[in-house]
Every structure is written in structure tokens, then in C-alpha cells.
Scaffold this motif. Structure first.
Motif: not given
Lengths: 583, 583
Positions: B439-443, B463-464, B497-499
Motif C-alpha cells: 500500500n505504498r509507492f516504490h521506486a 505521484p503515479g 524518500l518521503k514519497l
């Protein structure tokens, strides 16, 4: 585009051109309303000029630049009024019309200059800043060049670069293997190679004929000052060769490297010396022959004069330090202390001055007359003004101690010029070494090293006397590399392993897959490996390999920059099927 | 001296000369009182002739030579009466006057021929024999050449080869790190690098400006068919560059490699395609553009005709297989089965034949009239004689399935010629990927990859949608390499990094030393890494990387030749402070 030129590129011929440069602020200084900035990158330093007359605001901005700020400037190349003859860009400067600060920088913990104020540990912690110093950068540059020229040379004589695996198998003899637990095969481990020895021999069985690799090797051992847990080897092997073929090939390589990377030309063939002679004359299997001071066996002129220490000694050895009769008592005492340090381990040091007036003065005048000392001088070749040093004891020990003293005197007398290079092939190493503790022989080089054909008969009768087809290349007191012709005959290999105390079962367990491979048609072959770290350091004129490694580890095997090794998560351990169980 | 020439060297101009050759017996045959031996080494094959007339004893000895015996012969070069035009030495043979058997050989477990009778496992177990086969040797030769030409090219444009450490630190994100227990620091572990990413960025902070390394990388993951636990990367990084500089530099490198190693010249610039377009047209971020068969969005012509599957689908996609209207029912059924395999995972496959007579025949005739199908043909560009394939479902899934089918059809129709090379830069990758599970973004690429300047505002709002300065080089359906421009701005890095869901503490723990380094003046920089194994395999026209690795591991990560990994001694475990605790 961040730049049109590097900071090492602009010359008088560029005057008048508009250019863009990027780099680091080496320093700023103000002079008569002007601000000057030295802008640095890997390629050099270019002077930037900001003038209040032209642009007050820009000048103000330039004045506030801190050391190591990353900036981009645009401006015009002009001829400098006061030229700098030291740097290649010293005839020009840039009148800056635009300044962009790409990144600010905290003040570095040490100065980024050739001579820095940073201590060893601080420099290692901030290695990425240390590398900015030209002194370090030049070492990495040399390494880069040596690696590439090695490849060009070997490629030119048909060697193939072949990558061997890093995840291999630990052997019972591999007590110093780093191991790597496998997650997919819990409870099992790979090992990191101490060298690709077995793989390169397999490649010869494969018919690769000429193999090389510049390859990382790993050894988990207590680190001495100049050892690293990971180090790099130029690893080579050839088929259908005799010792002479290998020496010629790699003498050629070393000559090529010195010519192409240091502009040093060696005239004629490298000298060669047997191991036996090297030990007798220099007490070392890697003698520094930049200077003389050969050992003289003084047994014949020192015994039976009532000096018990010499009388009881297996060997009395002398060396001559030229023009050192002027040494003071204090200097001689210091030398005595030096040889008595645990690292050398001598009991004492005898000296005899051959004064300019032809008289002698020794520390053992009580036992030896002027005539006796004249005999010493005749034997050692000392001339008036020279100083003789004499040490005694068991052969191996006294040779090693005298070798230390010889090198120390070489340093003291400035006889070890780091820009003079004296290669020496040391040949005919003993095949076997007697291991007192284990009460058996072990292989001095490698259990697959071949004995000299003319010594094979001795294998049965006097194994300790058997010489190997093994050779080292020494230079300036450093071992640059070594290798051997391998055994390719199964019967001889079996004899050898028996001599080394292996049962057939043990031999199979340790060397099984290599011995299996040898059943399918192994060619005669041999090889050599050079320590790249040490080779480059020697070529750079340095004793220490650490500065020639981009990210070295300290004497405890730690990388203090990234703080490794470190503990890992329990989750990770669990997946590997491991528990930590400190002893 | 074991030889005067190699087995690939002698020509008509050598006729009359006395020569010495060494090598392996490829085969022997008798003909009219003569014995002929094909002698092989890495360089080629030379025919040896033994005649009873000349020397009965020698001929007898030759007849007894087994396959793969290692021999040395002396003799005279003569012109062959019946020439062999296939091999370069085919115009001459050696009349042998002396034969020395250097080593005998057991019969190999498979034939040492280009087409061997050995299965995969057997060939891996006896890899040292497999390498004797010219087919494998040529692959290692290509790899050797590609490596060296890579170095020459990069050296020519000022890159420095710098070795980074193999014993580094495991990070919590490094779930697939191989770890290495330390003996000197019991309870602590090094990790083997999955890539030298952080080190190469540190080298940019060091001002190295242009770095490269051909470096081993390690990943402890479940192995798919074409993955190895250790693999080799051409790893590169540059400072003061924008994306365009990197693409130009490495497009130049790839062109140089193909020219120098395969004599293939690429005309003009490599084509470029956005990630979004690649996904839309080919359903893949590494499309094989040797052939067309682009995807067509058929939503507009398939909906609301009562076919529920298409009506419910997010996306209906079609491709055209030219001249395939002749496919039989059996062929179409086989294709349907193929897409239903778990590896592809489609529910079914709809087809529509555009017959030569202008009529259509589809598997959904019940729902779609001839006019409807004509609309399909108009949209997809199908012509009479062609076959349309249609699949439907959620966008991502159907694209991936259709991509599999497209490549499969490309293979079936012979459209994927391994000697045709079609490079493609895939650009503008998304910066972030949404991870449903966490349930979060990753790089998508790397937490230090920079967003496109024009998309930075979106970081806060959507962000997506943010695109990265990230690029891959695809060729023939394979990803050869990829990289990105990195973030060098501290504020932007913190936002990023917060994102990604890092607290400040976590960010420090994982990336602390890199972020520290960035405080001291990081230049703008970016890089790329190529998978050498895959690059060489692609250049060699092969799908499989394994034959291009000298000593590969199997799908369970095992080296079956040396039998690694393996258990280790309790003594060794104890010294490491470890217990095995199988789960």
C-alpha cells in the motif's frame, strides 16, 4: 549541456572563446576588487575571474562560494596577466558572465590538497573526499592504466580473458575461505575463491591454451599492515609451455607495463637468481637489488677467538655499509635497538668501523685484534671509511634478521630510490617445506607444482632437496608475482600427494574434480599470478597498497566508510537457516 | 619447446618446412595403409599423416591413439592431394616423423563436436570438456572480444576503470543479498553487491567524472531459466551530464561493439520510444521491433455486440498475423492452448480470418457480422489472407498476454532472425510503481532516480504520473541495459524518500553514508549498466546466457561440476560463530 570544456583543457589558443565549465571550488581569493576562483575537476584546474567593475552582483555571489561547492560558469577565455607555469591551463583565465551553483557543500573534514591534514582513519571514513585529492586520483589513474595495458598486452599475444566463478566450494584446506550461506540450499555454503587456481587449470584441460583474468581474490586471515581481505590478481595460465616460455611472456608484459605506464625502459633480460643464492646473499626470496650490501659468510674469520656468541653460532654473517665509519655511538646504539625489536628479533649487533686512517674500531675489540679485523675487511670487501655489521645465530634466523637490517640500512642511506626499478626472477624454489608442527612436508607453492625433471629421483630419497619449476618475480624487495609449471602426469601427481601425506580418499575429496578432469587429456601447462595492488603500488613508487585501492578496508578488515561488516536481521538469518552463536 | 606452430596456422606457404605441433586427437582414420589424425587446439585443426611405408612402428602407434589424447608431433609440411576447403589449414598436412604421447585420455562422456550428443546436465558436469567444443569456445571468444572492446571504447572517451569492493554491507532492503560471515568480527556479516550502485555514485562525488567497471554482481533469488546467482555488468556513471549525453555515449559504445565484434553497422541513430508507447503498442518495455504486429485498441469496434467477454473487458486488443488466414483449426487450437498455459495465463483467444476471397471467418461469428469484421480489418490494417488475433481483459494483463502471443507468432513465422539486430531506447519510465501489497509507492528504478523537471509539480498531486529520467536499451525483445539520471538535490531527494514511505530514521539507516557524501558537493550525474551475459548472448544470436558463461550454475544455483554449495566443517562454523538451524 553542463560544460563545453573540462577544467584541464583551455589554452592560449582558446582565448576569445565563450566557454562553459563545471567543477568544484578549490579556493577563492580576493585581490583589488576582483575575486578569483580555482575551479577543479578530474582533468585540472582553471582560474575564474569575477570583477566588480563588470558585475558587482556576480562578484558578490562568487565571494560567498564555499570550498567544494559545485558550480557551473559561463564566460570568455582571456590571457592571464600573471601566468602560472605550474598548471597546463596557467596561461588563461575565464572572465565569468554567469554563475550557477549546482550544489553547496559542507566544509570537508580535511583539506583537499596534495598534502592533506587528514589522518588515515579520517581519510578512510571520507574516502570519497580523499579521492578528490590529486595525489590519490593519480594513483587510481595509474591503476586504471596498468589494468588496461595488461589486457592489451595479453590480448596481443592471444590470451583470452575468461571470468571464473566467485561462488565456489570450500575445501578442508581452505581454512581461510570466506563462506557464503545459500538460501536456496539451506545449510550449505559457497566459498569465495582465494584464487582461481583450479579453474584456470581446468581451462587448460578445456584447451583454452592461454587464459588471463584480472580477478578479485578473498582471504579471511588476520590482516597485517599491508594485506586486504579482498585483493586483485592478474591471473594467467598457458598450455604447451616450459618455464622459459612463461618467463619470456611475462617479462615482456612487465616491460610493456613500465614502458607504457611509467616511461621506464628495462635494458636486456631481467636478471635471474636461484632461491638458494637469494637466501645466501640477501636472506630473502625477494631481494631488493637496487643496492649491494650482499651478505658475507664470516664463519672462517670469526671462530675460535674466544667470542662465545660467534663460536656457538651456526652462521656468522657480515654486511658492509659504505662510508658509515663516521656513525656515532648514538647511531649505533639506535641500530642495535632496532634489530632487537620483536619484529626483527635479533639478540644483538656487532659492528666494526674501518677508519679512514686504516685502523679498526669494533664492539668486540676485546676478542678480535686489528689483524683479525683486517681479515674481516678483506673478506667483506670493506674499505677505509666503511662500517661492517655482523650478526650470528641459526642460519634461517640470522639471514632473516640480517635481511631486515640490510633493508633498513638501504632506507637510511637513501639506496632505495622509489623511482629506480630492479626486477629479479627468483628461480628453483624448493618443492616442499618441512612443517615441524604437523611433522610432514607441505607444498611450498601448490600441490600441483612440478618438480624439476633432474630432481625427480630425489623425491623418494631426499624430498626436502627437490627443486620445483617455480618462480617469483621480485622487484625492489617486493614479490610482484609468482607461479609454476604444473604436474600433468597422473603418476607423478599421485607420488606428490602421497609425499604431502594425503590418503587417496583425502586427495579425492579435496582435488577430486580437478583430478577427474586430468583423466580426460590434460596438456602440459603452467602459469603465474601477479598481485595487482602491489604491482601498481611498486610502479607508483610506494610501499603501501592501500592508497591504490579505491575503497580499502582497514587493518581489522572493516570498511569504515560504509561501516561493514555489520549485524543482519534475524529474519535474514532465519531464511539462511543460521543462528549466531558467539564463541 | 612444445610447438613451433599452432594447429590453425599452417598454409601452403609452409610446405617443405619441419614443424612441431601439439594438441588433442580429434579423430583418427585409416585409408590404404595410411593413418590420418586430426590434431586440434584452440586455433584450429591440422591433419597429420602416418604412412606404413615410411615408418611401420610409428603408424602402429598412431593407430592406437584414442580420442582426446594429448600428443606432440614433429614432421614435414606437405601439400595435400585431396584438399579440404572448409578449414583454413585444409591445403596441407604433416608427414609425421616423431610422435610423443603427452597424456592419454579416457573416452569423454559426450562427443567433442559442434553438435554434441551430451545433454545439458552432463555438459555442465563436464564443462571443461564442453568448452573444447568449437561451438562453446566461439561463445567465450566473443565474450572476451566484447569485454576488451568495451574497455577500449570507454577508455577512449576518458572513462576510468575503478574496482569497487565485493565485501560490502547488507541493507534492510537487500532481501536478496548474499551475506558473508566475518571471522574477525564474529556475528557480523558483509554482503556481496547486487550492483555497485552506491559506490559509483560516491565516485561521482569523488570527482572521478567518468567511471566504468566490468563487475560481478550477486543476487540470491529464486532462479528463473535465464538467471544466474552471479552475473556480470558493464557498470558506468558520468558527471555533469544530462540524459542526452548518456544516450549518445552508450549508443556509441553499442555501435562500436557490434562493428568490432560482429561486423554489424547500425545506420543513423537508434530509434526511441516512450515507455507509455511501448506498452501500448507492444505490451512490453523491451519490445522486439524486428517485426511489426503492433497492438491495435479494438474497444471501438468490439463493444455492444452482445459478446459479454469483450463488453466487460477494460481493453480489447488485436494483432495481425500476415498471410496466416490459411491456419488450420488444429493450429488455432494449439495457439489457444498456448496462451492458456499458466506462463501466459490468458482465458482464451479470439481469431478472425480475412480470407483471400474477401470473406471473414472468426471464432465469434455468432456475435459479429461480416461488416463488423470488416471494421476490425479496417482498424487493424489486416488484408485478405491475414489472420487477426484478439484478446481482452484488464489493460496490464491483456497487454502482457498479447505481448507473449506476439513474440510467439514472431518465432513461428520466422520473423525473429537472430542475425538481425534492432536496438530501441525506451524512455520516460514512470518514476514510481504502486505496490498493492505494501500500500505504498516504490521506486521503479532506484530511489535516487530523478523525476523529469516538468513533472516535479506532480510529485505532490499525482505521484503515479511522474515520469523519470530513466531509460533502457532494448534489443530484439531483450533488455540489454538501463539507467537513469540521479537526484543530486538534497531537498528533492528528501521529498522522494518521503514519497517512498521512509521515515527520516529509516532513510538514514539505509542510505546514510551516501546522503552524508551528498552533503559535500555532489555533481549532477547519471549512469547506466548493461548485463554483459545477456549482451553477449544477444550479439551471438542466442536466447540463452548460460553457454556464454565459462562455468555457469544450474537453475537451483548449483555448480554441478564442483558440487557447490556444500556443507562445511563444524570447526569452520564455530570459528565464524554460527550454528546451522534448518527451518
Amino acid at each position: 549541456m553542463y560544460r563545453t570544456h573540462t577544467c584541464g583543457e583551455l589554452r592560449l589558443s582558446d582565448v576569445g572563446n565563450q566557454v562553459t565549465l563545471s567543477g568544484w571550488v578549490q579556493r577563492t581569493r580576493e585581490m583589488g576588487g576582483m575575486t578569483f576562483v580555482d575551479l577543479r575537476d578530474r582533468y585540472g584546474i582553471t582560474q575564474l575571474a569575477f570583477s566588480t567593475e563588470d558585475n558587482e552582483e556576480l562578484n558578490q555571489k562568487a565571494r560567498k562560494l564555499g570550498r567544494e561547492f559545485v558550480i557551473q560558469v559561463k564566460g570568455k577565455v582571456i590571457e592571464r596577466s600573471s601566468k602560472n607555469n605550474i598548471i597546463p591551463t596557467g596561461e588563461v583565465e575565464i572572465i565569468v558572465s554567469e554563475l550557477n551553483i549546482l550544489n553547496s557543500a559542507k566544509t570537508p573534514p580535511f583539506t583537499i590538497e596534495n598534502e592533506t591534514d587528514g589522518g588515515d582513519e579520517l581519510r578512510m571514513k571520507y574516502r570519497y573526499l580523499d579521492i578528490r585529492r590529486k595525489a590519490i586520483l593519480d594513483k587510481l589513474r595509474l591503476r586504471n592504466k596498468v589494468s588496461l595495458e595488461t589486457r592489451k598486452y595479453l590480448d596481443g599475444v592471444d590470451f583470452m580473458d575468461i571470468e571464473t566463478p566467485y561462488l565456489i566450494k570450500s575445501t578442508p584446506e581452505g581454512a581461510r575461505d570466506f563462506v557464503v550461506p545459500s538460501r536456496m540450499n539451506q545449510g550449505e555454503f559457497y566459498a569465495l575463491p582465494q584464487s582461481p587456481q583450479t579453474f584456470k587449470q581446468l581451462l587448460m584441460v578445456s584447451g583454452i591454451d592461454k587464459y588471463y583474468q584480472i580477478v578479485r581474490c578473498f582471504r579471511d586471515e588476520d590482516l597485517r599492515a599491508d594485506r586486504q581481505p579482498e585483493f586483485t590478481q592478474i591471473d594467467c595460465e598457458m598450455s604447451f609451455v616450459e618455464q622459459e616460455d612463461i618467463l619470456n611472456t611475462f617479462e615482456g608484459m612487465i616491460k610493456h607495463l613500465f614502458k607504457s605506464c611509467r616511461d621506464v625502459e628495462f635494458k636486456g633480460d631481467f636478471p635471474r637468481m636461484t632461491y638458494a643464492d637469494a637466501m645466501e646473499m640477501y636472506g630473502s626470496d625477494k631481494p631488493d637489488i637496487r643496492f649491494g650490501m650482499e651478505f658475507k659468510d664470516m664463519n672462517s674469520v670469526t671462530k675460535d677467538k674466544g667470542f662465545k656468541i660467534f663460536d656457538d653460532a651456526e652462521l656468522v654473517l657480515g654486511i658492509v655499509a659504505e662510508d658509515c665509519a663516521i656513525y656515532t655511538r648514538k647511531q649505533l646504539d639506535a641500530l642495535t635497538k632496532w634489530v632487537q625489536r620483536p619484529q626483527v628479533g635479533a639478540k644483538g649487533l656487532v659492528y666494526a668501523k674501518y677508519n679512514d686512517d686504516g685502523t679498526f674500531k669494533s664492539s668486540v675489540d676485546k676478542f678480535y685484534s686489528q689483524e683479525d679485523l683486517q681479515e674481516w675487511a678483506d673478506l667483506t670487501g670493506a674499505k677505509p671509511g666503511d662500517l661492517m655489521f655482523i650478526m650470528s645465530g641459526d642460519t634461517d634466523k640470522v639471514r632473516s634478521q640480517m635481511s631486515d637490517l640490510r633493508l633498513h640500512m638501504g632506507d637510511e642511506l637513501g639506496l632505495r630510490n622509489p623511482n629506480v626499478f630492479k626486477p629479479l626472477w627468483v628461480m628453483d624454489f624448493p618443492l616442499l617445506e618441512w612443517d615441524e608442527e604437523a611433522n610432514r612436508f607441505h607444498a611450498m607453492h601448490h600441490p600441483f607444482t612440478s618438480p624439476k625433471a633432474e630432481d625427480i629421483a630425489l623425491l623418494e630419497t631426499d624430498p626436502g632437496k627437490v627443486r620445483a619449476n617455480a618462480y617469483d618475480l621480485a622487484m625492489n624487495g617486493v614479490e610482484l608475482g609468482g607461479g609454476s609449471i604444473r604436474i600433468h602426469d597422473k603418476t607423478l601427481q599421485a607420488t606428490m600427494l602421497k609425499l604431502l601425506g594425503f590418503t587417496e580418499e583425502e586427495a579425492n575429496k579435496q582435488f577430486g574434480f580437478l583430478m577427474d578432469a586430468f583423466e580426460f587429456g590434460a596438456p602440459p601447462h603452467g602459469g603465474i599470478a601477479f598481485g595487482l595492488d602491489r604491482l601498481v603500488a611498486t610502479m607508483g613508487g610506494s610501499d603501501s597498497i592501500r592508497d591504490y585501492i579505491a575503497f580499502p578496508k582497514n587493518n581489522s578488515g572493516r570498511d569504515v566508510m560504509i561501516d561493514a561488516p555489520a549485524t543482519i536481521d534475524n529474519e535474514q538469518l532465519k531464511e539462511l537457516g543460521l543462528l549466531v552463536n558467539l564463541q
